[in-house]
Scaffold this active site. Sequence first.
Site, PDB file in Angstrom:
ATOM      1  N   HIS A 114       0.868  -1.194   0.097  1.00 39.58           N
ATOM      2  CA  HIS A 114       0.031   0.028  -0.007  1.00 39.58           C
ATOM      3  C   HIS A 114       0.835   1.359   0.194  1.00 39.58           C
ATOM      4  CE1 HIS A 114      -3.616  -2.475   1.587  1.00 39.58           C
ATOM      5  NE2 HIS A 114      -3.163  -2.626   0.373  1.00 39.58           N
ATOM      6  N   GLY A 190      -2.164  -9.490  12.242  1.00 36.94           N
ATOM      7  CA  GLY A 190      -2.519  -8.328  12.408  1.00 36.94           C
ATOM      8  C   GLY A 190      -3.316  -7.736  11.600  1.00 36.94           C
ATOM      9  N   SER A 192      -7.517  -7.227   9.516  1.00 37.67           N
ATOM     10  CA  SER A 192      -8.798  -7.595   9.659  1.00 37.67           C
ATOM     11  C   SER A 192      -9.329  -8.278   8.542  1.00 37.67           C
ATOM     12  CB  SER A 192      -9.719  -6.376   9.697  1.00 37.67           C
ATOM     13  OG  SER A 192      -9.366  -5.322   8.631  1.00 37.67           O
TER      14      SER A 192
HETATM   15  N1  APR Z   1      -1.852  -8.155  17.638  1.00 40.50           N
HETATM   16  C1  APR Z   1      -2.317  -8.509  16.626  1.00 40.50           C
HETATM   17  N2  APR Z   1      -3.440  -8.305  16.215  1.00 40.50           N
HETATM   18  C2  APR Z   1      -3.898  -6.842  16.494  1.00 40.50           C
HETATM   19  C3  APR Z   1      -3.221  -6.306  17.214  1.00 40.50           C
HETATM   20  C4  APR Z   1      -2.145  -6.695  18.048  1.00 40.50           C
HETATM   21  N3  APR Z   1      -1.423  -6.151  18.921  1.00 40.50           N
HETATM   22  N4  APR Z   1      -4.045  -5.055  17.660  1.00 40.50           N
HETATM   23  C5  APR Z   1      -5.089  -4.956  16.917  1.00 40.50           C
HETATM   24  N5  APR Z   1      -5.063  -6.179  16.010  1.00 40.50           N
HETATM   25  C6  APR Z   1      -6.024  -6.803  15.000  1.00 40.50           C
HETATM   26  C7  APR Z   1      -7.298  -6.254  15.148  1.00 40.50           C
HETATM   27  O1  APR Z   1      -8.091  -7.145  15.585  1.00 40.50           O
HETATM   28  C8  APR Z   1      -7.480  -6.034  13.337  1.00 40.50           C
HETATM   29  O2  APR Z   1      -8.251  -7.384  13.028  1.00 40.50           O
HETATM   30  O3  APR Z   1      -5.306  -6.223  13.712  1.00 40.50           O
HETATM   31  C9  APR Z   1      -6.463  -5.782  12.835  1.00 40.50           C
HETATM   32  C10 APR Z   1      -6.173  -4.476  12.345  1.00 40.50           C
HETATM   33  O4  APR Z   1      -7.256  -4.224  11.394  1.00 40.50           O
HETATM   34  P1  APR Z   1      -7.362  -2.770  10.597  1.00 40.50           P
HETATM   35  O5  APR Z   1      -7.324  -1.860  11.276  1.00 40.50           O
HETATM   36  O6  APR Z   1      -8.377  -3.083   9.632  1.00 40.50           O
HETATM   37  O7  APR Z   1      -6.024  -2.797   9.760  1.00 40.50           O
HETATM   38  P2  APR Z   1      -5.540  -3.605   8.217  1.00 40.50           P
HETATM   39  O8  APR Z   1      -6.101  -4.835   8.286  1.00 40.50           O
HETATM   40  O9  APR Z   1      -4.135  -3.203   8.206  1.00 40.50           O
HETATM   41  O10 APR Z   1      -6.260  -2.617   7.132  1.00 40.50           O
HETATM   42  C11 APR Z   1      -5.829  -3.104   5.807  1.00 40.50           C
HETATM   43  O11 APR Z   1      -7.055  -1.297   4.936  1.00 40.50           O
HETATM   44  O12 APR Z   1      -7.512   1.152   5.432  1.00 40.50           O
HETATM   45  C12 APR Z   1      -6.762   0.400   4.684  1.00 40.50           C
HETATM   46  O13 APR Z   1      -4.962   0.555   3.717  1.00 40.50           O
HETATM   47  C13 APR Z   1      -5.343   0.408   4.848  1.00 40.50           C
HETATM   48  O14 APR Z   1      -3.713  -1.257   4.880  1.00 40.50           O
HETATM   49  C14 APR Z   1      -4.731  -0.821   5.472  1.00 40.50           C
HETATM   50  C15 APR Z   1      -5.930  -1.926   4.936  1.00 40.50           C
END
Ligand code: APR
Length: 245
Positions: A114, A190, A192
């Site tokens: 990204h 980590g 979603s």
């Molecule tokens: N350890 C493991 N998992 C964790 C922790 C932790 N300490 N803290 C949070 N999480 C999990 C949450 O439960 C969630 O499932 O990490 C995930 C974060 O999800 P998002 O906030 O949706 O982030 P991400 O999956 O990286 O989003 C993907 O979406 O908005 C766009 O471009 C952006 O790259 C991003 C993409």
Amino acid sequence: MEQLILDSKTWLLVLTGAGVSAESGVPTFRGMDGLWENHPIEDVASPQGFVKDPALVWRFYSQRRAAASAVHPNPGHDALVAWERHLGDRFLMATQNVDGLHRRAGSQRVVEMHGTLFKTRCSKCKRTPFDDTTAYPEGTVPTCGDCGGKLRPHIVWFGEYLDPADMQRIEDFALRGSTSGGRFVFLAAGTSGAVYPAAGIVDRVSEAGGETWLVNLDPPQNASSFDHHVTGKSGEVLPKLAKRV
Ligand code: APR
């Protein structure tokens, strides 16, 4: 805890999301006080938003650039560096994170799917994206020295395509891993599972007969696609998960 064996037959593709940086103090996107709670995506992370109010977009990314510069990699990042050093070219990491913490931890075989907060490019001409750590002052929209066009963060915004070369590198690695005669493993940590194509990698690996692992604080949208689930904080789980032989 189940152990992930990393031996001379293992090919490992890792996908990380914002959860891996959470323990470093970097906010995630979705969930309590996530970035998208306080900033409408279309206003700050879309081409339309940049056209409408480039200064607002630069305020959002300058804040994230400054915040990411002020924090440090956590033991989860460090564990991934150790796995890469153990497996060499049988390891590849695709990250959705733009905070630069994997590289600061020492990861080298990493595809920043990204983009990254620490590069800027011109929205008008095709000059190569350049390293940029500047947190621009409020209201500033930097312009290109070559063409005068507005500069933009080198980030893949919603509605934009990922770099085909990045996707090809991931595909090529997955193909080599799944046809190596060894053991092809995919681990997501980590994330979603809300955004494609990243969220679809697990299904492609399963179709190719690979083994799939998930390390997450809570079940993501695509949890049922994984063979192995380890619930917990990546900074605590990853350092203990792998047995390097
Ligand atoms: N350890 C493991 N998992 C964790 C922790 C932790 N300490 N803290 C949070 N999480 C999990 C949450 O439960 C969630 O499932 O990490 C995930 C974060 O999800 P998002 O906030 O949706 O982030 P991400 O999956 O990286 O989003 C993907 O979406 O908005 C766009 O471009 C952006 O790259 C991003 C993409």
